[in-house]
Design an enzyme around this catalytic site. Structure first.
Site, mmCIF file in Angstrom:
data_model
loop_
_atom_site.group_PDB
_atom_site.id
_atom_site.type_symbol
_atom_site.label_atom_id
_atom_site.label_comp_id
_atom_site.label_asym_id
_atom_site.label_seq_id
_atom_site.Cartn_x
_atom_site.Cartn_y
_atom_site.Cartn_z
ATOM 1 N N SER A 143 0.729 -1.211 -0.045
ATOM 2 C CA SER A 143 -0.059 -0.061 0.066
ATOM 3 C C SER A 143 0.791 1.382 -0.011
ATOM 4 O O SER A 143 0.521 2.290 -0.505
ATOM 5 C CB SER A 143 -0.956 -0.141 1.078
ATOM 6 O OG SER A 143 -0.274 0.336 2.331
ATOM 7 N N ASN A 144 2.016 1.179 0.607
ATOM 8 C CA ASN A 144 3.020 2.273 0.722
ATOM 9 C C ASN A 144 3.568 2.640 -0.661
ATOM 10 O O ASN A 144 3.757 3.461 -1.312
ATOM 11 C CB ASN A 144 4.068 2.290 1.499
ATOM 12 C CG ASN A 144 3.738 2.723 2.852
ATOM 13 O OD1 ASN A 144 3.564 3.859 3.087
ATOM 14 N ND2 ASN A 144 3.515 1.729 3.875
ATOM 15 N N LEU A 189 10.663 -7.245 3.961
ATOM 16 C CA LEU A 189 11.311 -7.970 5.268
ATOM 17 C C LEU A 189 12.618 -8.387 5.398
ATOM 18 O O LEU A 189 12.828 -8.941 6.334
ATOM 19 C CB LEU A 189 10.035 -8.898 5.481
ATOM 20 C CG LEU A 189 8.751 -8.506 5.749
ATOM 21 C CD1 LEU A 189 7.650 -9.619 6.094
ATOM 22 C CD2 LEU A 189 8.592 -7.473 6.948
ATOM 23 N N LYS A 190 13.325 -8.558 4.129
ATOM 24 C CA LYS A 190 14.875 -8.881 4.186
ATOM 25 C C LYS A 190 15.603 -7.706 4.706
ATOM 26 O O LYS A 190 15.495 -6.724 4.420
ATOM 27 C CB LYS A 190 15.190 -9.453 2.987
ATOM 28 C CG LYS A 190 14.646 -10.585 2.418
ATOM 29 C CD LYS A 190 15.551 -11.949 2.481
ATOM 30 C CE LYS A 190 14.980 -12.982 2.202
ATOM 31 N NZ LYS A 190 13.806 -13.501 2.530
ATOM 32 N N ASN A 232 13.569 4.237 4.351
ATOM 33 C CA ASN A 232 12.637 3.062 4.893
ATOM 34 C C ASN A 232 11.534 3.714 5.353
ATOM 35 O O ASN A 232 11.681 4.998 6.127
ATOM 36 C CB ASN A 232 13.257 2.298 6.012
ATOM 37 C CG ASN A 232 12.638 1.137 6.269
ATOM 38 O OD1 ASN A 232 11.884 0.555 5.573
ATOM 39 N ND2 ASN A 232 12.491 0.640 7.509
ATOM 40 N N HIS A 272 8.758 3.277 8.763
ATOM 41 C CA HIS A 272 8.672 2.262 9.874
ATOM 42 C C HIS A 272 7.424 2.737 10.601
ATOM 43 O O HIS A 272 7.138 3.952 10.819
ATOM 44 C CB HIS A 272 9.827 2.435 10.960
ATOM 45 C CG HIS A 272 9.820 1.638 12.099
ATOM 46 N ND1 HIS A 272 10.190 0.304 12.164
ATOM 47 C CD2 HIS A 272 9.417 1.715 13.355
ATOM 48 C CE1 HIS A 272 9.829 -0.445 13.155
ATOM 49 N NE2 HIS A 272 9.438 0.409 14.118
ATOM 50 N N ASP A 326 16.738 0.028 11.649
ATOM 51 C CA ASP A 326 16.154 1.167 12.299
ATOM 52 C C ASP A 326 17.007 2.191 12.975
ATOM 53 O O ASP A 326 16.494 3.028 13.788
ATOM 54 C CB ASP A 326 14.828 0.857 13.101
ATOM 55 C CG ASP A 326 13.903 -0.124 12.539
ATOM 56 O OD1 ASP A 326 13.871 -0.197 11.311
ATOM 57 O OD2 ASP A 326 13.382 -1.248 13.247
ATOM 58 N N GLU A 352 1.118 6.769 6.904
ATOM 59 C CA GLU A 352 2.454 6.649 6.200
ATOM 60 C C GLU A 352 2.134 6.815 4.531
ATOM 61 O O GLU A 352 3.247 7.578 3.944
ATOM 62 C CB GLU A 352 2.633 4.938 6.383
ATOM 63 C CG GLU A 352 2.946 4.459 7.602
ATOM 64 C CD GLU A 352 3.211 2.994 7.646
ATOM 65 O OE1 GLU A 352 3.734 2.393 6.836
ATOM 66 O OE2 GLU A 352 2.994 2.406 8.654
HETATM 67 C C1 GRF Z 1 4.209 -0.801 6.815
HETATM 68 O O1 GRF Z 1 3.435 -0.274 7.928
HETATM 69 C C2 GRF Z 1 5.560 -0.054 7.044
HETATM 70 O O2 GRF Z 1 5.775 1.104 7.921
HETATM 71 C C3 GRF Z 1 6.331 -1.281 7.261
HETATM 72 O O3 GRF Z 1 5.797 -2.571 6.714
HETATM 73 C C4 GRF Z 1 4.393 -2.136 6.239
HETATM 74 C C5 GRF Z 1 4.200 -2.184 4.789
HETATM 75 O O4 GRF Z 1 2.833 -1.976 4.686
HETATM 76 N N1 GRF Z 1 7.766 -1.465 6.786
HETATM 77 P P1 GRF Z 1 2.380 -1.799 2.903
HETATM 78 O O5 GRF Z 1 3.061 -3.182 2.204
HETATM 79 O O6 GRF Z 1 2.998 -0.724 2.365
HETATM 80 O O7 GRF Z 1 1.084 -1.882 2.813
#
Ligand code: GRF
Length: 210
Positions: A14-15, A92-93, A109, A111, A152, A181
């Protein structure tokens, strides 16, 4: 020549979508999202990229004997495409220090909490919101930061606070933060592309528009 941006994702993306939408509306001056990388072949992020006509790369790190070898190849993929900015968006890596050193202050990134609280190894996804709720903190939020060799720990670019409500569950808090975000990440990328971010040690300032 526009700056090329790569977005790395593992999940729903979604981001990524917020960044694609911002790019399509002409927000990123002299920059475009040219590549989406996912370590998960089923990631929704790949479908989102394809819908926007953006090149996709499924990155299966297991093909390589070590993380360092995989990351060296991945860095080569970035260099070959002249990627000027890498945005991690739910990737996630953990990238190796060797990879990070090749792109100093060129990896961002996002967070889902207010760093430096509620970050670090193992703090991702719902675990972050669980820890916030368990702590009794009255505010959480989101942080866009540069990626350094730690987890982080890189210089903080932008943050936005989201109040924790008495009735919040992990899910409701995660949803409100995610919405924030989607506003914050495109703003940070926009500032980066306009060369308005100045970094001194851990501190990042935003230069006034000229
Ligand atoms: C988000 O909450 C971001 O902060 C974290 O992973 C999530 C990713 O969500 N790093 P999406 O895949 O962008 O919906």
């Amino acid at each position: 020549m526009p700056m090329h941006i790569a977005v790395f994702c593992s999940g729903q993306g979604s981001n990524l979508q917020a960044l694609l939408d911002a790019g399509e509306s002409g927000r990123f001056q002299d920059a475009k999202i040219s590549l989406v990388v996912s370590d998960q072949p089923q990631s929704q992020a790949l479908a989102r990229a394809a819908r926007s006509g953006v090149e996709t790369l499924v990155w299966d790190a297991r093909r390589f004997p070590t993380r360092e070898q995989g990351d060296a190849q991945l860095a080569g993929e970035m260099e070959r495409r002249r990627i000027g900015l890498i945005c991690l968006a739910g990737y996630l890596k953990i990238l190796s220090p060797e990879f990070v050193r090749k792109f100093p202050l060129r990896i961002l990134n996002i967070h889902p909490a207010l760093l430096p609280a509620f970050g670090g190894p193992g703090m991702y996804g719902h675990k972050v919101h669980e820890a916030v709720l368990a702590s009794g903190a009255k505010y959480s939020g989101c942080t866009v930061h540069f990626v350094d060799e730690g987890t982080d720990t890189g210089p903080i670019v932008l943050q936005s606070a989201v109040p924790v409500q008495d009735r919040d569950t992990v899910r409701s808090l995660a949803e409100r933060i995610l919405t924030e975000e989607h506003r914050l990440y495109p703003l940070a990328v926009d500032l980066f592309c306009r060369h308005r971010l100045r970094v001194q040690g851990k501190r990042v300032s935003v230069e006034e528009k000229s």
